[in-house]
Design a protein around this motif. Structure first.
Motif, PDB file in Angstrom:
ATOM      1  N   ASP A  49      -6.521   2.531  -3.773  1.00 17.95           N
ATOM      2  CA  ASP A  49      -5.876   1.500  -3.046  1.00 17.95           C
ATOM      3  C   ASP A  49      -6.387   1.275  -1.829  1.00 17.95           C
ATOM      4  N   PHE A  50      -6.207   0.155  -1.446  1.00 18.55           N
ATOM      5  CA  PHE A  50      -6.146  -0.509   0.035  1.00 18.55           C
ATOM      6  C   PHE A  50      -7.602  -0.111   0.681  1.00 18.55           C
ATOM      7  N   ARG A  63      -4.646  -0.343 -10.684  1.00 19.56           N
ATOM      8  CA  ARG A  63      -3.811   0.592  -9.964  1.00 19.56           C
ATOM      9  C   ARG A  63      -3.039   1.494 -10.554  1.00 19.56           C
ATOM     10  N   ASN A  64      -2.987   2.767 -10.417  1.00 20.58           N
ATOM     11  CA  ASN A  64      -2.312   3.666 -11.171  1.00 20.58           C
ATOM     12  C   ASN A  64      -2.516   4.084 -12.512  1.00 20.58           C
ATOM     13  N   SER A 120      -9.028   3.356 -13.036  1.00 16.79           N
ATOM     14  CA  SER A 120      -9.030   2.725 -11.751  1.00 16.79           C
ATOM     15  C   SER A 120     -10.642   2.642 -11.176  1.00 16.79           C
ATOM     16  N   CYS A 147      -9.912  -3.645  -5.165  1.00 18.94           N
ATOM     17  CA  CYS A 147      -9.590  -2.448  -6.166  1.00 18.94           C
ATOM     18  C   CYS A 147      -9.089  -3.103  -7.441  1.00 18.94           C
ATOM     19  N   TRP A 196      -6.260   7.275  -8.488  1.00 19.08           N
ATOM     20  CA  TRP A 196      -6.566   5.964  -8.537  1.00 19.08           C
ATOM     21  C   TRP A 196      -6.816   5.434  -6.711  1.00 19.08           C
ATOM     22  N   ASP A 224      -6.422  -6.618  -3.295  1.00 16.27           N
ATOM     23  CA  ASP A 224      -6.772  -6.051  -2.123  1.00 16.27           C
ATOM     24  C   ASP A 224      -8.294  -6.381  -1.786  1.00 16.27           C
ATOM     25  N   PRO A 234       0.826  -1.251   0.011  1.00 17.95           N
ATOM     26  CA  PRO A 234       0.186  -0.141   0.101  1.00 17.95           C
ATOM     27  C   PRO A 234       0.794   1.440   0.086  1.00 17.95           C
ATOM     28  N   LYS A 235       0.389   2.234  -0.765  1.00 18.74           N
ATOM     29  CA  LYS A 235       1.052   3.403  -0.635  1.00 18.74           C
ATOM     30  C   LYS A 235       1.301   4.130   0.555  1.00 18.74           C
TER      31      LYS A 235
END
Length: 322
Positions: A244-245, A207-208, A212, A204, A242, A187, A78-79
């Motif tokens: 995430d998590f 990604r990126n 997204s 999700c 986008w 995820d 995760p970012k």
């Protein structure tokens, strides 16, 4: 603590309730008051939808397996979160709370411990290995649903495996123009709603990338080996960020997914964003649904909507470490 209240327009009410000892002296002298911030959401339409039967999907996958999992896949971590925002001024906090709850009632003795069993292997030889696996699971009346970045599995409560499909296969009906190797889903999180009698899952996608998406699915009944309603919502209609998590929760009115949002390509943190789905609408299985997006631009990140085990509670609480 954050609170979602149901109004005509989706509103996120941010209520800061005192938890930290450093402000204790100020609390003794300051007049009790709460700090609230209201953030109004934006409704989007045109969500993609699909239906699938898990048993049939498993049969199809056995005839056309997803061989791309044969080589272990690395799932990016995760970012990182943005720097934590400064805390509120000492005088703004109070030990008093507007939250009222009935006294807990005894539930009776807990069941005795039982022997464990393997929920879902993630070995180099099982064809579904992902690093990290990001394991998750939920328990219904008769089934377990176990997920990780490689697969979705349904088991009995004694550990018998009833169904296993790859995570990409599970969501594939939402991506009819893509092969399994072209799909990017990750995820997964899964919960069971004991009052609605449904399993719910989120993941999700992409990604990126500007495309997204937030994926959400619910079972048609309490049996996860049967029919599922699947939906895909655009994470950002402007295609600048986008998702995430995910974190997922629900109450009597909504299923809510919180995503951490990052700038496409740059990868820098942008905001936390809630995707609020009408639970009754999801359970009905329409061909298209609306979703309310609520962005928390300055302090919202990895916020966890509560799984609300009260069929009468109108408020959905959201937890974030401060």
């Amino acid at each position: 603590m954050r609170v979602l209240k149901k109004v005509f327009h989706p509103v996120l009410v941010l209520a800061l309730l005192a938890q930290a000892a450093p402000f204790a002296r100020a609390q003794e002298t300051a007049a009790p008051r709460k700090v609230r911030e209201q953030i109004r959401g934006v409704r989007a339409e045109g969500t993609r939808a699909a239906r699938m039967n898990l048993a049939e999907l498993q049969r199809q996958e056995s005839l056309n397996p997803d061989d791309s999992y044969a080589v272990p896949r690395a799932i990016p971590a995760p970012k990182p979160a943005p720097e934590e925002p400064p805390g509120p001024e000492p005088g703004a906090l109070s030990t008093s709370s507007s939250i009222e709850a009935d006294a807990p009632q005894p539930l009776g003795p807990s069941p005795s411990a039982a022997a464990g069993f393997l929920g879902s292997e993630d070995s180099v030889n099982d064809g579904f290995r992902s690093i990290p696996p990001d394991t998750h699971g939920a328990v219904g009346p008769n089934h377990l649903v176990v997920t990780h970045n490689g697969r979705v599995r349904v088991q009995t409560k004694t550990g018998q495996t009833l169904s296993t499909v790859g995570l990409r296969t599970f969501w594939s009906r939402l991506f009819p123009g893509k092969s399994l190797s072209e799909m990017d889903v990750f995820d997964p999180k899964v919960l069971y709603d004991p009052y609605g009698g449904r399993f719910m899952i989120t993941s999700c996608a992409d990604r990126n990338k500007p495309e997204s998406a937030v994926l959400v699915g619910v079972t048609q009944t309490s049996d996860p080996t049967g029919n599922w309603f699947l939906y895909s919502a655009d994470a950002d209609p402007a295609d600048l960020t986008w998702a995430d998590f995910p974190s997922m929760g629900f109450n009597k009115n909504w299923i809510v997914v919180q995503m951490n949002m990052f700038a496409v390509a740059a990868g820098t943190s942008n905001a936390g964003k809630f995707f609020v789905f009408d639970k009754a609408q999801l359970y009905a299985g329409p061909s298209s649904i609306g979703v309310n997006g609520i962005t928390v631009p300055t302090s919202g990140f990895t916020m966890a909507p509560a799984a609300t085990y009260d069929p009468n509670l109108e408020t959905l609480y959201v937890l974030q470490r401060w």
